[in-house]
Scaffold this motif. Structure first.
Motif, mmCIF file in Angstrom:
data_model
loop_
_atom_site.group_PDB
_atom_site.id
_atom_site.type_symbol
_atom_site.label_atom_id
_atom_site.label_comp_id
_atom_site.label_asym_id
_atom_site.label_seq_id
_atom_site.Cartn_x
_atom_site.Cartn_y
_atom_site.Cartn_z
ATOM 1 N N ASP A 286 23.182 -4.144 -5.589
ATOM 2 C CA ASP A 286 23.703 -4.450 -6.633
ATOM 3 C C ASP A 286 23.152 -3.892 -8.279
ATOM 4 N N ILE A 287 22.222 -4.061 -7.948
ATOM 5 C CA ILE A 287 21.225 -4.280 -9.615
ATOM 6 C C ILE A 287 20.877 -2.584 -10.274
ATOM 7 N N ASP A 288 21.243 -1.649 -9.009
ATOM 8 C CA ASP A 288 20.991 -0.461 -9.356
ATOM 9 C C ASP A 288 19.492 -0.514 -10.470
ATOM 10 N N ILE A 289 18.413 -0.813 -9.573
ATOM 11 C CA ILE A 289 17.093 -0.262 -9.940
ATOM 12 C C ILE A 289 16.084 -0.089 -8.128
ATOM 13 N N PRO A 290 15.751 1.114 -8.437
ATOM 14 C CA PRO A 290 14.604 0.613 -7.783
ATOM 15 C C PRO A 290 13.519 -0.711 -6.816
ATOM 16 N N LEU A 291 13.791 -0.363 -5.484
ATOM 17 C CA LEU A 291 12.920 -1.246 -5.187
ATOM 18 C C LEU A 291 11.984 -1.019 -3.408
ATOM 19 N N THR A 292 11.215 -0.338 -4.683
ATOM 20 C CA THR A 292 10.288 0.446 -3.084
ATOM 21 C C THR A 292 8.902 -0.683 -2.205
ATOM 22 N N ARG A 293 9.398 -0.316 -1.007
ATOM 23 C CA ARG A 293 8.457 -0.570 -0.068
ATOM 24 C C ARG A 293 7.311 -0.255 -0.458
ATOM 25 N N ILE A 294 5.904 -0.484 -0.569
ATOM 26 C CA ILE A 294 5.122 0.123 -0.474
ATOM 27 C C ILE A 294 4.025 -0.332 -0.142
ATOM 28 N N GLY A 295 3.678 -1.456 0.507
ATOM 29 C CA GLY A 295 2.367 -1.463 2.063
ATOM 30 C C GLY A 295 3.213 -3.216 2.668
ATOM 31 N N LYS A 296 1.944 -3.733 3.321
ATOM 32 C CA LYS A 296 2.426 -4.887 4.180
ATOM 33 C C LYS A 296 1.210 -5.770 3.458
ATOM 34 N N VAL A 297 1.236 -6.966 3.470
ATOM 35 C CA VAL A 297 0.541 -8.433 3.463
ATOM 36 C C VAL A 297 -0.360 -8.132 5.228
ATOM 37 N N THR A 298 -1.441 -8.765 4.935
ATOM 38 C CA THR A 298 -2.700 -8.277 5.704
ATOM 39 C C THR A 298 -3.560 -9.787 5.823
ATOM 40 N N ARG A 299 -3.894 -10.065 7.294
ATOM 41 C CA ARG A 299 -4.502 -10.688 7.397
ATOM 42 C C ARG A 299 -6.201 -10.850 6.357
ATOM 43 N N GLY A 300 -7.234 -11.866 6.209
ATOM 44 C CA GLY A 300 -8.664 -11.525 5.533
ATOM 45 C C GLY A 300 -7.847 -11.433 3.868
ATOM 46 N N GLN A 301 -9.120 -10.874 3.359
ATOM 47 C CA GLN A 301 -8.533 -10.367 2.020
ATOM 48 C C GLN A 301 -9.313 -9.424 1.023
ATOM 49 N N GLY A 302 -8.857 -9.208 -0.411
ATOM 50 C CA GLY A 302 -8.751 -7.872 -0.931
ATOM 51 C C GLY A 302 -7.362 -6.847 -0.140
ATOM 52 N N VAL A 303 -7.700 -6.123 -0.985
ATOM 53 C CA VAL A 303 -6.442 -5.315 -1.824
ATOM 54 C C VAL A 303 -6.752 -3.669 -1.052
ATOM 55 N N TYR A 304 -6.123 -3.045 -0.309
ATOM 56 C CA TYR A 304 -6.381 -1.498 0.023
ATOM 57 C C TYR A 304 -5.775 -0.672 -0.346
ATOM 58 N N LEU A 305 -6.506 0.448 -0.319
ATOM 59 C CA LEU A 305 -4.885 1.285 -0.711
ATOM 60 C C LEU A 305 -5.576 2.473 0.447
ATOM 61 N N ILE A 306 -4.389 2.808 1.292
ATOM 62 C CA ILE A 306 -4.201 3.922 2.262
ATOM 63 C C ILE A 306 -4.325 5.430 1.347
ATOM 64 N N GLU A 307 -5.328 5.776 1.042
ATOM 65 C CA GLU A 307 -4.570 7.246 1.189
ATOM 66 C C GLU A 307 -4.038 8.238 1.377
ATOM 67 N N ALA A 308 -3.324 9.715 1.006
ATOM 68 C CA ALA A 308 -2.887 10.243 1.462
ATOM 69 C C ALA A 308 -3.389 10.269 2.684
ATOM 70 N N SER A 309 -4.997 10.650 2.820
ATOM 71 C CA SER A 309 -5.600 11.327 3.599
ATOM 72 C C SER A 309 -5.485 9.914 5.086
ATOM 73 N N GLY A 310 -5.522 8.751 4.971
ATOM 74 C CA GLY A 310 -5.426 7.891 5.966
ATOM 75 C C GLY A 310 -6.621 7.336 5.632
ATOM 76 N N ASN A 311 -7.839 8.100 4.942
ATOM 77 C CA ASN A 311 -8.505 6.992 4.922
ATOM 78 C C ASN A 311 -8.374 5.728 3.771
ATOM 79 N N ARG A 312 -9.254 4.527 4.488
ATOM 80 C CA ARG A 312 -9.175 2.676 3.609
ATOM 81 C C ARG A 312 -9.593 2.864 2.415
ATOM 82 N N LYS A 313 -9.637 2.346 1.199
ATOM 83 C CA LYS A 313 -10.610 2.423 0.037
ATOM 84 C C LYS A 313 -10.477 0.812 -0.406
ATOM 85 N N GLU A 314 -10.995 -0.118 -1.124
ATOM 86 C CA GLU A 314 -10.648 -0.736 -1.438
ATOM 87 C C GLU A 314 -10.074 -1.093 -3.363
ATOM 88 N N ILE A 315 -9.340 -1.731 -4.004
ATOM 89 C CA ILE A 315 -9.385 -1.271 -5.185
ATOM 90 C C ILE A 315 -8.604 -3.136 -5.465
#
Ligand code: ADP
Ligand code: MG
Length: 323
Positions: A286-315
């Protein structure tokens, strides 16, 4: 002191006394009850010379637009509809009248574009240029707060990430060339996602939302902190312009770092239940603006990046800092 710690200090030192205050310090806008069913959203943002803009490359007309755009973006982040703005200006004597008139034209044009009205402000002399805009808008029935995220929800972002940060680098290094314009524009003349915010607010599909002003590493951490949850973002899903990586090389900047922490993208970052995926696709069309799903909400705390290699690091909070 980090900006967020200073704001926390302010927040804890004052008492809330008004029964008409629905949401005070801590979200993109404050929410105030007016009458039985109506509520207003209010926010203010400042742009200061040499911190937020550089007079040598920011045309006055576009700076006028941007002064308002960054505020409209906060109204969009609540799902609100902008109605009025107030404009305060501190101007040094070096500023020419022609410059100010062009600046005001920018302010008025973007107000007209988004159906809101300049209703007042203040004008003073200052050692350097600074502009403060306050915006007042109509809230949706249920404003979208930063605190509504729940574990298991999807995380979405509108548009592209990192474009404004790259545009700023191109401007600072005076680089010109093919495909530069869209990035330079993203920095000089950002477009607030007002229509999208209203749709997300009205449909009730966004559980938590804010606008990306400091980069998703910090802005997603705000959602997580307010919602008492964690988040995981997949590097490979982060949306960027097709020319983004190539031009990052030209200015010697790490594309991932600009996408996570470049700031000033003024895209909407929101969470939604998985069951809403189809509805979100419909809104996207409708609005013609891409809406990209970039991840998911998890239990616990902190924002983590799953790198292209699969490595998980806090950001968490690794985006742009104002102080
Ligand atoms: P945004 O990036 O959405 O504009 P900010 O990070 O500037 O939000 O602010 C976060 C919250 O802190 C907002 O609710 C804002 O109103 C509040 N805030 C920021 N600075 C102050 C201040 N000096 N006094 C009171 N509240 C503040
Ligand atoms: Mg905001």
């Amino acid at each position: 002191m980090a900006e967020r710690n200073l704001i926390d200090t302010i927040r804890t030192r004052q008492q809330v006394t008004s029964t008409n205050l629905i949401k005070g310090i801590g979200d993109d806008c404050a929410v105030i009850q007016c009458g039985h069913s109506d509520n207003k959203v209010i926010s203010t943002d400042m742009l200061v010379e040499n911190i937020h803009f550089d007079l040598s490359f920011h045309p006055p007309y576009l700076l006028g637009r941007k002064s308002v755009a960054v505020n409209l973006s906060d109204v969009a982040a609540m799902g609100g509809t902008p109605e009025f703005i107030l404009l305060s200006m501190a101007l040094p004597s070096k500023i020419e009248e022609r410059w100010i008139v062009q600046y005001i034209d920018g302010v008025v044009d973007i107000c007209n574009q988004f159906g809101c009205q300049l209703i007042g402000g203040d004008t003073v002399t200052g050692a350097e240029c600074s502009f403060s805009v306050t915006v007042i808008g109509r809230g949706p029935g249920q404003p979208v707060y930063r605190s509504g995220a729940k574990a298991g929800q999807d995380i979405y972002v509108s548009g592209e990430l990192g474009s404004s940060g790259l545009g700023l680098e191109l401007l600072k290094l005076s680089k010109t060339g093919e495909n530069h314009e869209q990035f330079v524009n993203a920095h000089l003349n950002p477009l607030p996602m007002v229509g999208l915010g209203m749709q997300l607010g009205k449909s009730g599909v966004a559980a938590a939302m804010l606008d990306v002003s400091d980069g998703i590493a910090t802005d997603l951490a705000h959602i997580c902190k307010e919602s008492r949850v964690g988040a995981e973002v997949e590097e490979t899903t982060l949306p960027a312009n097709p020319f983004f990586k190539q031009l990052c090389q030209k200015v010697n900047r790490d594309p991932l770092q600009l996408m996570l922490g470049g700031g000033e993208d003024y895209q909407l970052l929101f969470t939604a239940e998985q069951i809403s995926r189809e509805l979100i696709q419909k809104i996207e069309q409708d609005i013609d603006i891409p809406l990209t799903r970039i991840g998911k909400v998890t239990r616990g705390q902190g924002v983590y990046l799953i790198e292209a290699s699969g490595n998980r690091k806090e950001i968490s909070f690794q985006g742009y800092e104002h102080l």
